[in-house]
Design a protein around this motif. Structure first.
Motif: not given
Length: 410
Positions: A187-213
């Motif tokens: 489970x991911x969530x960005x923009x993030x509660x509580x830290x207010x951090x944001x994530x890039x498309x490149x990070x999500x692409x990394x997440x997708x590859x990790x999940x596929x693996x």
């Protein structure tokens, strides 16, 4: 009437103590319930509460949505149960909105599901994905209902630490192999509660590859899709990184963008099999909400988005006033680029005592904030401020905080 006494005695001797399910044990600790008690005690002691602890918008709901709901009340055909087929117009609206926003086509019949708020979906999804003992990979700190749903499903949680040095993003390579062998979802969530951090498309692409693996379902909770401030690019959708929807599902709500939290309207978009699995769980738990609320949501999503623009502007002005006030008392905090929160590292001597800080602060001043420990182990040492008051009230809250801290520089 003493003839009843032996029966009463027999019943008393043979009755057993009620037993509740073991799954509730993981839900016993609730920092926010403790904070509610602390607020109630402060009120009973004569304090006026400035509540910055809950992320419930104080702004008015979208006017176009309200008008559509009001009109629906006069239509008696909206007064009955609403089954899945009856939500089709709303699902079609969602699919069109999503395609216009993110450029990914969505099938409203198979890839969209109406929800009673996104929290309902994120809490119920583990019931569809996890067998007892399976792992879910969750953000730490993270939104509490994500963990609650896993516990109710009998799953185990592997907390992925979010550290400032990593921009509050998880490091997938740090997840142990033995955990990944038993893991079914992340489970991911960005923009993030509580830290207010944001994530890039490149990070999500990394997440997708990790999940596929590793054969994981990728869940993205996306309530702050619109609450982004000047200079910040549009946050990406997880489905932009997984456009074929091979293993992803994303959750949306109208609570933040359209100030409709009390109306409990949200939706999921994603992989058709995952959506169908969630729908099967939902079917035995509830019907859908009142049709008029869906009519209101359709009006909000297809309207001119004035409410969204005004809401973002209000939260940005609040952010600026609050950060400036904190910095002026010596509490140096970075200005968030998104969400309705400020995530602040506690000064000494409170740096590892977030619950104590919050309970003592509200008792002394009436200012209520959320302890970072309530969001997970890695949240300790921080507090979260919700920007749910106008600047003058936020500045008053900071004055009270300064008095509590003794106006020290830190």
């Amino acid at each position: 009437m003493t003839f009843c006494d032996p029966l009463i005695s027999l019943f008393t001797e043979t009755s057993k103590t009620m037993h509740f399910a073991n799954r509730l044990q993981a839900l016993e600790k609730n920092v926010f319930a403790d904070m509610d008690k602390a607020k109630s005690q402060a009120i009973s002691n004569g304090k006026t509460i400035i509540d910055l602890s809950l992320g419930s918008s104080d702004l008015a709901a979208d006017p176009e949505a309200l008008n559509a709901i009001a009109s629906s009340l006069e239509d008696h055909t909206t007064h009955g149960y609403l089954l899945h087929y009856g939500t089709l117009e709303f699902r079609e609206t969602v699919a069109q909105w999503y395609h216009q926003r993110f450029g990914v086509e969505v099938n409203p019949h198979t890839e969209v599901l109406t929800l009673i708020g996104s929290q309902e979906g994120t809490a119920h999804l583990p019931l569809a994905l996890l067998d007892p003992g399976d792992f879910a990979l969750l953000l730490d700190p993270g939104y509490p209902s994500h963990a609650g749903g896993v516990y109710l499903a009998g799953g185990q949680i592997y907390p992925m630490p979010l550290l400032a040095k990593n921009d509050f993003l998880p490091v997938f390579a740090d997840v142990p192999s033995q955990v990944l062998e038993q893991a079914k979802m992340i489970v991911l969530s960005y923009p993030h509660n509580p830290t207010s951090a944001t994530a890039s498309l490149a990070f999500f692409q990394e997440a997708v590859a990790f999940c596929q693996e590793h054969g994981l379902v990728l869940v993205h909770d996306f309530p702050y899709v619109d609450i982004i401030f000047e200079g910040m690019a549009q946050p990406p959708s997880i489905l932009q990184a997984d456009p074929t929807k091979s293993l992803s599902i994303e959750f949306f709500t109208l609570s933040k963008s359209y100030n409709m939290g009390g109306f409990r309207i949200g939706y999921a978009i994603g992989n058709a099999e995952i959506v169908q699995a969630l729908r099967r769980v939902k079917a035995v738990v509830d019907f859908n909400q009142y049709r008029g609320i869906l009519n209101g949501a359709i009006a909000a999503l297809t309207g001119d988005q004035t409410t969204v623009k005004k809401t973002v502007t209000r939260f940005q002005s609040r952010r600026d006033a609050f950060i400036n006030a904190l910095n002026n008392i010596g509490w140096q905090v970075a200005s968030p680029q998104a969400t309705m929160y400020v995530w602040a590292k506690l000064p000494q001597p409170w740096e590892n005592k977030s619950v104590e800080f919050c309970t003592e602060l509200v008792a002394a001043t009436g200012v209520a904030v959320s302890p970072g420990a309530g969001f997970g182990k890695q949240g300790e040492g921080y507090v979260r401020f919700a920007l749910v008051h106008d600047p003058n009230i936020l500045e008053l809250a900071v004055e009270k905080i300064a008095q509590f801290l003794g106006r020290i520089n830190f």
